[in-house]
Enzyme design. Structure first.
Site, short mmCIF file in Angstrom:
data_model
loop_
_atom_site.label_atom_id
_atom_site.label_comp_id
_atom_site.label_asym_id
_atom_site.label_seq_id
_atom_site.Cartn_x
_atom_site.Cartn_y
_atom_site.Cartn_z
N LYS A 22 62.65 -16.79 6.18
CA LYS A 22 61.65 -16.13 7.04
C LYS A 22 61.02 -14.94 6.33
O LYS A 22 59.80 -14.79 6.30
CB LYS A 22 62.33 -15.66 8.33
CG LYS A 22 61.50 -14.69 9.16
CD LYS A 22 62.20 -14.24 10.43
CE LYS A 22 63.06 -13.04 10.26
NZ LYS A 22 62.37 -11.75 10.23
N ASN A 23 61.87 -14.11 5.72
CA ASN A 23 61.36 -12.85 5.16
C ASN A 23 60.69 -13.02 3.81
O ASN A 23 60.19 -12.05 3.25
CB ASN A 23 62.48 -11.80 5.10
CG ASN A 23 62.90 -11.37 6.49
OD1 ASN A 23 62.19 -11.65 7.47
ND2 ASN A 23 64.03 -10.71 6.60
N CYS A 116 61.69 -1.27 18.00
CA CYS A 116 62.28 -2.54 18.48
C CYS A 116 63.77 -2.26 18.72
O CYS A 116 64.26 -1.16 18.54
CB CYS A 116 62.07 -3.65 17.46
SG CYS A 116 62.99 -3.40 15.97
N ARG A 121 60.78 1.85 13.67
CA ARG A 121 60.25 1.02 12.57
C ARG A 121 58.97 1.67 12.03
O ARG A 121 57.88 1.18 12.22
CB ARG A 121 59.97 -0.40 13.05
CG ARG A 121 61.12 -1.12 13.73
CD ARG A 121 62.33 -1.35 12.85
NE ARG A 121 62.09 -2.22 11.72
CZ ARG A 121 62.22 -3.55 11.77
NH1 ARG A 121 62.52 -4.14 12.91
NH2 ARG A 121 62.02 -4.28 10.69
N ASP A 305 70.93 -7.08 7.53
CA ASP A 305 70.70 -8.28 8.36
C ASP A 305 71.95 -9.13 8.51
O ASP A 305 71.92 -10.12 9.25
CB ASP A 305 69.57 -9.13 7.76
CG ASP A 305 68.23 -8.44 7.90
OD1 ASP A 305 67.26 -8.89 7.26
OD2 ASP A 305 68.15 -7.43 8.62
N ARG A 397 63.42 -16.74 16.60
CA ARG A 397 62.47 -16.03 15.73
C ARG A 397 62.83 -16.25 14.26
O ARG A 397 61.94 -16.30 13.41
CB ARG A 397 62.51 -14.53 16.02
CG ARG A 397 61.94 -14.14 17.35
CD ARG A 397 61.74 -12.66 17.44
NE ARG A 397 61.07 -12.18 16.21
CZ ARG A 397 60.92 -10.89 15.93
NH1 ARG A 397 61.40 -9.97 16.74
NH2 ARG A 397 60.30 -10.51 14.83
C1 EPZ Z 1 62.55 -5.89 6.25
O1 EPZ Z 1 62.09 -5.08 7.31
C2 EPZ Z 1 63.05 -7.17 6.91
N1 EPZ Z 1 61.94 -7.83 7.60
C3 EPZ Z 1 64.17 -6.82 7.91
O2 EPZ Z 1 64.65 -8.05 8.44
C4 EPZ Z 1 65.29 -6.12 7.15
O3 EPZ Z 1 66.29 -5.74 8.08
C5 EPZ Z 1 64.74 -4.88 6.43
O4 EPZ Z 1 63.64 -5.25 5.57
C6 EPZ Z 1 65.79 -4.20 5.57
O5 EPZ Z 1 66.30 -5.10 4.64
C7 EPZ Z 1 61.03 -8.51 6.87
O6 EPZ Z 1 61.11 -8.58 5.66
C8 EPZ Z 1 59.93 -9.18 7.63
P1 EPZ Z 1 62.29 -1.56 5.65
P2 EPZ Z 1 61.24 -3.76 7.01
O7 EPZ Z 1 60.89 -1.09 5.58
O8 EPZ Z 1 60.46 -3.93 5.77
C9 EPZ Z 1 62.61 3.00 6.76
C10 EPZ Z 1 65.36 -9.54 10.10
O9 EPZ Z 1 66.32 -9.49 10.88
N2 EPZ Z 1 61.14 3.03 6.60
O10 EPZ Z 1 62.93 -2.09 4.42
O11 EPZ Z 1 60.54 -3.38 8.24
C11 EPZ Z 1 63.06 2.17 7.95
O12 EPZ Z 1 63.06 2.94 9.12
C12 EPZ Z 1 64.54 -8.28 9.85
O13 EPZ Z 1 64.99 -10.55 9.46
C13 EPZ Z 1 60.47 4.24 6.69
O14 EPZ Z 1 61.07 5.28 6.94
O15 EPZ Z 1 62.38 -2.69 6.74
C14 EPZ Z 1 64.46 1.76 7.54
O16 EPZ Z 1 65.35 2.83 7.82
C15 EPZ Z 1 65.03 -7.11 10.70
N3 EPZ Z 1 59.12 4.27 6.52
C16 EPZ Z 1 64.37 1.62 6.02
O17 EPZ Z 1 63.19 2.33 5.64
C17 EPZ Z 1 58.40 3.13 6.24
O18 EPZ Z 1 57.16 3.21 6.07
C18 EPZ Z 1 64.22 0.19 5.55
O19 EPZ Z 1 63.18 -0.41 6.30
C19 EPZ Z 1 59.09 1.90 6.15
C20 EPZ Z 1 60.47 1.88 6.32
#
Ligand code: EPZ
Length: 418
Positions: A22-23, A116, A121, A305, A397
């Protein structure tokens, strides 16, 4: 609405195949915005998030066909640069069109994803990266609007390792003028899969998979043909946990062991037997699963995850384990449902202290987010008696027919309307 019903305690045995990731497929679908032509992909999982992204691309003007894991995206006539709230609110990954739309049209209007069940997020790093490339950004009425005369390369130091942040900027930098360097980039395999697609489309990218990625902008990208989406390492990991329960024995096909090193190491430490074979992993549970501590980290650390699914296993092992969630500190919605089944879990800050119990019992439980719902299905497999997992739309999902895959290797599991 549908629920999943499970009669627990059955030993699973046999072969199960992992679907496409998915990702990986979601950012790759967004990458098609950067070219004008017919892009085709195979091993595309039939997930509601994929169908949501198809809907979004059609709203933007693309022609999309999807059948039997084959996906065709004709991006020639994309002419709309707005991603509406009612769609983005259902899937945070919609934010992945922000970079490509800004790069193609020099403007975009994308709804903010909002929070969420797993917590805040934010997308501040996505916005920071686009501003360094020369875009002006404005937050208005819950939308982020971008505009740029031209996008020029730059050095982008991410404050946190962000997967979709890295992907969004890699996408827009691919057709920006000059060189872009991402520092503290995410190293996840899905980032590498996206980079592979962009390179096949004509992009010049080096360092994907490391924390420094260099992109030399090109004038245009070409459509890609017959690209096979990488296997879903989180689905594979979820199935490895299923194989660890009830002394089961599963051969998990179409997965890359190199993407699962940290999880495999933790399971071996806990007493699970794991054998790698080319393209598949054999996992055998045992009576003596012992506790182990988990701390989630960006790749190649233990994946956030997989935290909820590992917690289910730790609920049933001997000893106490401490599970610390460093990526999404509130990602513990599953614990209250596991407790209702008899698990002994105490939340202390961003850690869960789990004391193994001999048995958990089936109960009606509520899914709250994608990986929590997977952990509850796993708990139902191990529980004594009947479990009903409500709101399984969360599961659909990100897992392609997980219940059917488990039933095929012996689980007593089915769906019912309610
Ligand atoms: C990706 O989400 C994945 N989704 C998530 O999978 C996964 O849990 C996550 O990466 C971490 O591995 C997809 O790839 C579609 P992040 P993403 O930006 O990119 C902070 C699932 O279950 N952050 O890596 O949204 C954030 O709050 C889903 O398949 C900021 O502060 O996660 C978090 O603490 C859930 N500012 C950390 O970084 C930003 O602009 C990592 O988030 C962006 C993120």
């Amino acid at each position: 609405m549908e629920k999943i019903v499970i009669e627990g305690g059955t030993r699973l045995e046999g072969e199960v195949r992992v679907s496409g990731a998915k990702n990986a497929v979601l950012p790759i679908m967004a990458a098609c915005i950067l070219n004008e032509g017919v892009n085709t992909f195979t091993n595309v999982p039939d997930l509601s998030d994929v169908r949501t992204m198809i809907k979004l691309l059609k709203i933007l003007g693309a022609e999309v066909e999807y059948e039997n894991e084959k996906l065709k995206i004709d991006s020639t006539n994309i002419d709309n640069w707005e991603a509406p709230y009612d769609l983005v609110k259902t899937m945070r990954a919609s934010v992945l069109v922000l970079g490509p739309l800004t790069a193609r049209f020099r403007k975009s209007r994308v709804s903010l994803p909002g929070g969420c069940a797993i917590g805040e997020r934010p997308i501040d790093q996505h916005i920071k990266g686009l501003e360094i490339l020369g875009a002006k950004t404005k937050l208005e009425e819950g939308y982020v609007e971008t505009s740029a005369k031209v996008l020029k390369g730059g050095v982008i130091p991410f404050d946190v390792s962000t997967v979709t942040g890295t992907e969004n900027i890699m996408l827009s930098a691919s057709i920006s003028e000059g060189e872009t360097v991402l520092l503290n980039a995410a190293c996840e395999p899905e980032v590498v899969d996206l980079a592979n697609v962009l390179i096949k489309m004509g992009a010049k990218i080096e360092g994907a998979g490391t924390d420094i990625i260099t992109i030399e902008g090109v004038k245009k990208l070409n459509p890609i043909k017959d690209y096979e989406i990488m296997p879903d390492r989180i689905e594979a990991g979820t199935l490895m946990i299923a194989a660890s329960l009830n002394e089961s024995d599963l051969t998990i096909k179409n997965c890359k062991f190199e993407h699962l090193g940290n999880l495999a190491g933790k399971l071996i430490q806990a007493g699970v037997e794991i054998k790698r074979d080319n393209g598949s992993i054999r996992v055998k549970g045992s009576k003596e699963i012992t506790s182990t501590d988990i701390s989630t980290l960006p790749y190649p650390g233990f994946p956030t995850d997989m935290q909820a699914q590992m917690m289910t296993l730790m609920c049933l092992c001997q000893g106490m384990s401490i599970i610390t969630e460093n990526i999404f500190p509130q990602r513990f919605m599953h614990t209250s449902e596991l407790r209702r089944m008899g698990a002994d879990i105490k939340i202390v800050g961003n850690s869960a202290v789990v004391r193994g119990v001999r048995e958990i019992s089936g109960a009606p439980i509520m899914a709250s987010d994608l990986r929590a719902s997977a952990s509850l299905v796993l708990a139902g497999l191990a529980a004594k008696g009947k479990t009903e997992v409500l709101r399984v739309y969360h599961l659909d999902r990100g897992y392609e027919q997980l219940d059917k895959k488990l039933e095929a290797v012996g689980a007593k599991i089915w769906r019912e309307e309610y």
